[in-house]
Design an enzyme around this catalytic site. Sequence first.
Site, short mmCIF file in Angstrom:
data_model
loop_
_atom_site.label_atom_id
_atom_site.label_comp_id
_atom_site.label_asym_id
_atom_site.label_seq_id
_atom_site.Cartn_x
_atom_site.Cartn_y
_atom_site.Cartn_z
N LYS A 36 -5.82 3.76 -7.99
CA LYS A 36 -4.69 2.95 -7.54
C LYS A 36 -4.82 1.48 -7.93
O LYS A 36 -3.86 0.86 -8.38
CB LYS A 36 -4.55 3.06 -6.02
CG LYS A 36 -4.23 4.46 -5.52
CD LYS A 36 -4.14 4.47 -4.00
CE LYS A 36 -3.85 5.86 -3.47
NZ LYS A 36 -3.79 5.87 -1.98
N HIS A 94 -5.09 -2.38 1.73
CA HIS A 94 -3.99 -3.20 1.20
C HIS A 94 -3.29 -4.01 2.29
O HIS A 94 -2.46 -4.87 1.97
CB HIS A 94 -2.95 -2.31 0.51
CG HIS A 94 -3.41 -1.72 -0.78
ND1 HIS A 94 -3.42 -2.42 -1.97
CD2 HIS A 94 -3.88 -0.48 -1.08
CE1 HIS A 94 -3.87 -1.63 -2.94
NE2 HIS A 94 -4.15 -0.46 -2.43
N GLU A 137 -8.07 3.69 1.83
CA GLU A 137 -7.65 2.93 0.65
C GLU A 137 -6.33 2.22 0.91
O GLU A 137 -6.13 1.08 0.45
CB GLU A 137 -7.53 3.86 -0.56
CG GLU A 137 -8.86 4.33 -1.11
CD GLU A 137 -8.71 5.08 -2.43
OE1 GLU A 137 -8.64 4.41 -3.48
OE2 GLU A 137 -8.65 6.32 -2.40
#
Length: 331
Positions: free
Chosen positions: A124, A198, A194
């Site tokens: 990503k 962010h 994950e």
Amino acid sequence: MENNSLAPLRVGILGFGGLGQAAARLLAPKQEMKLVAVADRHGYLYDADGIDVDNAVQAYTQQGSVGKAKKGQMSEQSIEDLIGEGEVDGYFLALPNLPNTFMADVTRQFIASGWQGVLVDALKRTSAVEQLITLREDLAQAGITYMTGCGATPGLLTAAAAIASQSFQEIHQVKITFGVGIANWEAYRATIREDIAHMPGYNVDKAQAMTDAEVAALLDQTNGILALEDMEHADDIMLELAGICHRDQVTVGGVVDTRNPKKPLSTHVKITGRTFEGKISSHTFTLGDETSMAANVCGPAFGYLKAGYGLHRQGLKGLFTAADVMPKFVR
């Protein structure tokens, strides 16, 4: 890597959490690919005749590792041991990139091992792909064809943007918006971490260090919703490398519902640009709401693995992205 073109590709999956298990089930009915190898952090399983997916999943969920399955082996260096034992044409790296250097470190293991074949990931982060770019020449010299950013986004939506861009003289913006619904976040612990990385106030190291209880507490505070904006997503560098637009023109954001399998919103990519006649317009490509995250990640990953195998047979080695090559449908 030697494989009769009429024989199914021998495929391995590294990582056997929610994504790895979904990938294994997706492969089960395929005729052009055969799952022969899987590994998790505590063990691995290799069977040249094809892996019994139900047995592997049962061993992982009930005993903690595929190494406990029939023909499995327990190992604390499972990837290294599996590379050395199995005859595998290509691997899907269904691994969490935690820490952010993990995928590059695994790639170095493959380079050092002498193994030759195809690797595909669903990375990503832009910075993770940048690390792989530094290994491009090493991959080529090692005889490895590496397909990076080949999941849903980056991956499927990046490729759609690359195709849609052909209508325009110049690209003004590529906006990717995703909706993900997960009935049980614990089946995708690494993926959720994950995503948490962010969020404002978090990073990869902080998210990786969170206990399951801390993740659950955070999700309680947000009612299971992760709202993500202006994410560091490799769609940007992939489209930039393809010469389509500058990375600053690409934005990625979305909503993850960790308590409901229904998508909170439709996943789509909108490409806006100017045509050669001077008209400003947009194309939008939308994924069906009934398609799951697993289907939209694993399907493209194996499509790109098949495409990568074709490149490998032509002598093309090194690093490629989902914006460089069209995936091949796996029958």
